[in-house]
Design a protein around this motif. Structure first.
Motif, mmCIF file in Angstrom:
data_model
loop_
_atom_site.group_PDB
_atom_site.id
_atom_site.type_symbol
_atom_site.label_atom_id
_atom_site.label_comp_id
_atom_site.label_asym_id
_atom_site.label_seq_id
_atom_site.Cartn_x
_atom_site.Cartn_y
_atom_site.Cartn_z
ATOM 1 N N GLY A 63 41.271 -5.500 38.112
ATOM 2 C CA GLY A 63 41.639 -4.910 38.882
ATOM 3 C C GLY A 63 40.116 -4.164 39.764
ATOM 4 O O GLY A 63 39.924 -3.213 40.106
ATOM 5 N N TYR A 64 39.413 -4.062 38.822
ATOM 6 C CA TYR A 64 37.810 -3.130 39.044
ATOM 7 C C TYR A 64 36.514 -4.211 39.663
ATOM 8 O O TYR A 64 35.889 -3.761 40.244
ATOM 9 C CB TYR A 64 37.303 -2.815 37.021
ATOM 10 N N TRP A 65 36.583 -5.674 39.072
ATOM 11 C CA TRP A 65 35.548 -6.652 39.136
ATOM 12 C C TRP A 65 35.620 -7.371 40.429
ATOM 13 O O TRP A 65 35.061 -7.564 41.276
ATOM 14 C CB TRP A 65 34.835 -6.920 38.729
ATOM 15 N N ALA A 66 37.135 -7.709 40.849
ATOM 16 C CA ALA A 66 37.938 -8.455 41.918
ATOM 17 C C ALA A 66 37.827 -7.968 43.307
ATOM 18 O O ALA A 66 36.970 -8.234 44.216
ATOM 19 C CB ALA A 66 38.986 -8.887 41.664
ATOM 20 N N PRO A 67 38.031 -6.648 43.683
ATOM 21 C CA PRO A 67 37.872 -6.461 44.786
ATOM 22 C C PRO A 67 36.479 -6.496 45.591
ATOM 23 O O PRO A 67 36.113 -6.250 46.512
ATOM 24 C CB PRO A 67 39.047 -4.315 44.684
ATOM 25 N N PRO A 68 35.934 -5.066 45.189
ATOM 26 C CA PRO A 68 34.446 -5.698 45.300
ATOM 27 C C PRO A 68 33.810 -6.797 45.666
ATOM 28 O O PRO A 68 33.025 -7.127 46.500
ATOM 29 C CB PRO A 68 33.424 -4.942 44.060
ATOM 30 N N MET A 69 33.935 -7.887 44.437
ATOM 31 C CA MET A 69 33.365 -8.872 44.279
ATOM 32 C C MET A 69 34.282 -9.867 46.284
ATOM 33 O O MET A 69 33.559 -10.738 46.714
ATOM 34 C CB MET A 69 34.115 -9.882 43.612
ATOM 35 N N ILE A 70 35.390 -9.362 46.488
ATOM 36 C CA ILE A 70 36.222 -10.395 47.144
ATOM 37 C C ILE A 70 35.396 -9.107 48.596
ATOM 38 O O ILE A 70 35.367 -10.416 49.329
ATOM 39 C CB ILE A 70 37.560 -10.177 47.232
ATOM 40 N N ALA A 71 35.123 -8.267 48.874
ATOM 41 C CA ALA A 71 34.319 -7.474 49.923
ATOM 42 C C ALA A 71 33.005 -7.552 49.914
ATOM 43 O O ALA A 71 33.181 -8.176 51.548
ATOM 44 C CB ALA A 71 34.729 -5.805 49.679
ATOM 45 N N GLY A 72 32.556 -8.035 48.719
ATOM 46 C CA GLY A 72 31.398 -8.417 48.795
ATOM 47 C C GLY A 72 31.524 -9.538 49.594
ATOM 48 O O GLY A 72 30.355 -10.239 50.324
ATOM 49 N N TYR A 73 31.947 -10.997 49.429
ATOM 50 C CA TYR A 73 31.978 -12.428 49.823
ATOM 51 C C TYR A 73 31.713 -12.089 51.504
ATOM 52 O O TYR A 73 32.185 -12.664 51.771
ATOM 53 C CB TYR A 73 32.989 -13.141 49.191
ATOM 54 N N TYR A 74 33.404 -11.278 51.695
ATOM 55 C CA TYR A 74 33.621 -11.301 53.395
ATOM 56 C C TYR A 74 32.302 -10.906 54.183
ATOM 57 O O TYR A 74 32.416 -11.156 54.889
ATOM 58 C CB TYR A 74 34.859 -10.567 53.286
ATOM 59 N N ILE A 75 31.794 -9.704 53.198
ATOM 60 C CA ILE A 75 30.333 -9.016 54.432
ATOM 61 C C ILE A 75 29.324 -10.305 54.338
ATOM 62 O O ILE A 75 29.387 -10.101 55.302
ATOM 63 C CB ILE A 75 30.211 -7.988 53.649
#
Length: 107
Positions: A70-82
């Motif tokens: 939960g700490y690293w998956a949302p920023p990774m997903i957001a970074g991928y889409y951006i």
């Protein structure tokens, strides 16, 4: 040859400590003997040092992963889409259609 007092293993008459009393060697500092402490040991040839490592490797890894995802998956997903949006936008702006729409100027 006689060794010096510091090199000998003990020396009950050496004035060391707060009240000029020798406190004892390593592990025995002159106090009372401990009572009620039971120590058990297993000989090295009866031990199994890798007992449970396969089970612990699977379940402990899953537990730690699920606690941290939960700490690293949302920023990774957001970074991928951006990053995906930025690459597609850059390719569009540098294409013939992008130059025709914006006339060589970015928004």
């Amino acid at each position: 040859m006689r060794p010096t007092q510091a090199l000998r293993g003990g020396g009950g008459d050496a004035p060391i400590g707060k009240f000029n009393k020798y406190l004892g060697g390593w592990g025995s500092f002159g106090g009372m003997k401990q009572k009620g402490i039971i120590t058990y040991g297993v000989s090295p040839n009866r031990q199994n040092p890798l007992a449970g490592t396969g089970h612990d490797a699977i379940f402990n890894t899953f537990r730690r992963f699920s606690a941290q995802v939960g700490y690293w998956a949302p920023p990774m997903i957001a970074g991928y889409y951006i990053m995906n949006w930025a690459i597609e936008r850059n390719e569009y702006l540098n294409s013939k259609a992008g130059h025709a729409e914006f006339g060589g100027h970015d928004e």
